[in-house]
Design a protein around this motif. Structure first.
Motif, mmCIF file in Angstrom:
data_model
loop_
_atom_site.group_PDB
_atom_site.id
_atom_site.type_symbol
_atom_site.label_atom_id
_atom_site.label_comp_id
_atom_site.label_asym_id
_atom_site.label_seq_id
_atom_site.Cartn_x
_atom_site.Cartn_y
_atom_site.Cartn_z
ATOM 1 N N SER A 11 0.321 -1.095 0.152
ATOM 2 C CA SER A 11 0.312 0.641 0.396
ATOM 3 C C SER A 11 0.999 1.186 0.041
ATOM 4 C CB SER A 11 -1.275 -0.042 1.330
ATOM 5 O OG SER A 11 -2.118 -1.097 1.615
ATOM 6 N N VAL A 12 0.556 2.515 -1.033
ATOM 7 C CA VAL A 12 1.069 3.054 -1.382
ATOM 8 C C VAL A 12 0.435 4.579 -1.114
ATOM 9 C CG1 VAL A 12 3.553 1.795 -2.100
ATOM 10 C CG2 VAL A 12 1.895 3.239 -3.410
ATOM 11 N N GLN A 13 0.996 5.557 -1.487
ATOM 12 C CA GLN A 13 0.209 7.207 -1.682
ATOM 13 C C GLN A 13 0.618 7.445 -2.765
ATOM 14 O OE1 GLN A 13 -1.422 9.101 0.380
ATOM 15 N NE2 GLN A 13 -1.016 6.581 2.310
ATOM 16 N N VAL A 14 -0.427 8.111 -3.435
ATOM 17 C CA VAL A 14 -0.314 8.255 -4.862
ATOM 18 C C VAL A 14 1.237 9.224 -5.323
ATOM 19 C CG1 VAL A 14 -0.827 10.172 -5.989
ATOM 20 C CG2 VAL A 14 -2.595 9.251 -5.458
ATOM 21 N N GLU A 16 3.935 7.623 -5.812
ATOM 22 C CA GLU A 16 5.102 6.829 -4.687
ATOM 23 C C GLU A 16 5.090 5.596 -6.295
ATOM 24 O OE1 GLU A 16 4.800 7.611 0.060
ATOM 25 O OE2 GLU A 16 3.793 5.727 -0.982
ATOM 26 N N LYS A 86 -0.808 5.575 -8.938
ATOM 27 C CA LYS A 86 -2.111 6.485 -9.168
ATOM 28 C C LYS A 86 -3.515 5.400 -8.319
ATOM 29 C CE LYS A 86 -1.208 8.690 -13.473
ATOM 30 N NZ LYS A 86 -1.636 9.333 -15.410
ATOM 31 N N PRO A 87 -4.302 5.866 -8.332
ATOM 32 C CA PRO A 87 -5.000 5.068 -7.029
ATOM 33 C C PRO A 87 -5.786 4.319 -8.336
ATOM 34 C CG PRO A 87 -5.820 7.209 -6.555
ATOM 35 C CD PRO A 87 -4.905 7.297 -7.942
ATOM 36 N N THR A 90 -4.349 0.224 -8.416
ATOM 37 C CA THR A 90 -5.150 -0.434 -7.314
ATOM 38 C C THR A 90 -5.465 -1.756 -8.108
ATOM 39 O OG1 THR A 90 -5.777 1.418 -6.095
ATOM 40 C CG2 THR A 90 -6.444 -0.424 -5.195
ATOM 41 N N THR A 119 -2.515 -1.124 -3.885
ATOM 42 C CA THR A 119 -3.606 -0.239 -3.342
ATOM 43 C C THR A 119 -2.500 1.360 -3.588
ATOM 44 O OG1 THR A 119 -4.288 -1.801 -1.852
ATOM 45 C CG2 THR A 119 -4.850 -0.060 -1.540
ATOM 46 N N VAL A 120 -3.070 1.839 -3.978
ATOM 47 C CA VAL A 120 -3.063 3.376 -4.174
ATOM 48 C C VAL A 120 -3.919 4.573 -3.929
ATOM 49 C CG1 VAL A 120 -1.493 5.115 -5.159
ATOM 50 C CG2 VAL A 120 -1.485 2.980 -6.286
ATOM 51 N N SER A 121 -3.553 5.062 -2.727
ATOM 52 C CA SER A 121 -4.526 5.698 -1.607
ATOM 53 C C SER A 121 -4.011 7.388 -2.501
ATOM 54 C CB SER A 121 -3.889 5.694 -0.447
ATOM 55 O OG SER A 121 -4.264 4.812 -0.437
ATOM 56 N N SER A 122 -4.898 8.005 -2.158
ATOM 57 C CA SER A 122 -4.945 9.368 -2.466
ATOM 58 C C SER A 122 -4.670 10.440 -1.092
ATOM 59 C CB SER A 122 -5.961 9.801 -4.083
ATOM 60 O OG SER A 122 -7.174 9.239 -3.159
#
Length: 122
Positions: A11-14, A16, A86-87, A90, A119-122
Motif C-alpha cells: 500500500s502506497v500513496q499517490v 510513490e 495512481k489510485p 490499484t 493499493t494506491v491511496s490518494s
C-alpha cells in the motif's frame, strides 16, 4: 512442475513507487515471454506490460512512461518498476510466463503467479 512467485506489492500513496518481482521456478528450458497483468475489483484482468525473449517490451497505454518491465534471463525473473502510482493502478497484479519445460518431450506452459495486491491511496 513450474511455478511463478510474485513479491513486492503493498500500500502506497499517490505518486510513490513500488517494484514487483516474479521468480519462475521449476524444470525450465526457456521462457518465451514474461509479463504482468492486473485485475481491479469488478473488472477483467488486463495486460500491463510484457517482455519477450529478445528484450522487446510492450505496455498498456495507461502505464507508459511510468512503469518499466525487465527480465533477468539467467535467473528466470521478471520485474515491474512502478513509478508515479495512481489510485487507478490499484489491483491484484499477476505475473505470467510462457514457459518451455526442460522435460522430454518439451512442454509449452502458460504459467500464472498467485497475485500480489497493490493499493494506491490518494
Amino acid at each position: 512442475q513450474v511455478r511463478l512467485v510474485e513479491s513486492g506489492g503493498g500500500s502506497v500513496q499517490v505518486g510513490e513507487s513500488l517494484r514487483l518481482s516474479c521468480a519462475a521456478d521449476g524444470n525450465i528450458a526457456s521462457i518465451v515471454v514474461m509479463g504482468w497483468y492486473r485485475q481491479a475489483p469488478g473488472k477483467e484482468r488486463e495486460v500491463v506490460a510484457t517482455v519477450s525473449r529478445d528484450g522487446t517490451t510492450a505496455y498498456t497505454d495507461s502505464v507508459k512512461g511510468r512503469f518499466t518491465v525487465s527480465r533477468d534471463y539467467v535467473r528466470h525473473r521478471a520485474y515491474l518498476q512502478m513509478n508515479g502510482l495512481k489510485p487507478e493502478d490499484t489491483a491484484v497484479y499477476y505475473c505470467h510466463a510462457n514457459i518451455v519445460t526442460a522435460t522430454i518431450p518439451r512442454q509449452y506452459i502458460d504459467s500464472w503467479g498467485q497475485g500480489t495486491q497493490v493499493t494506491v491511496s490518494s
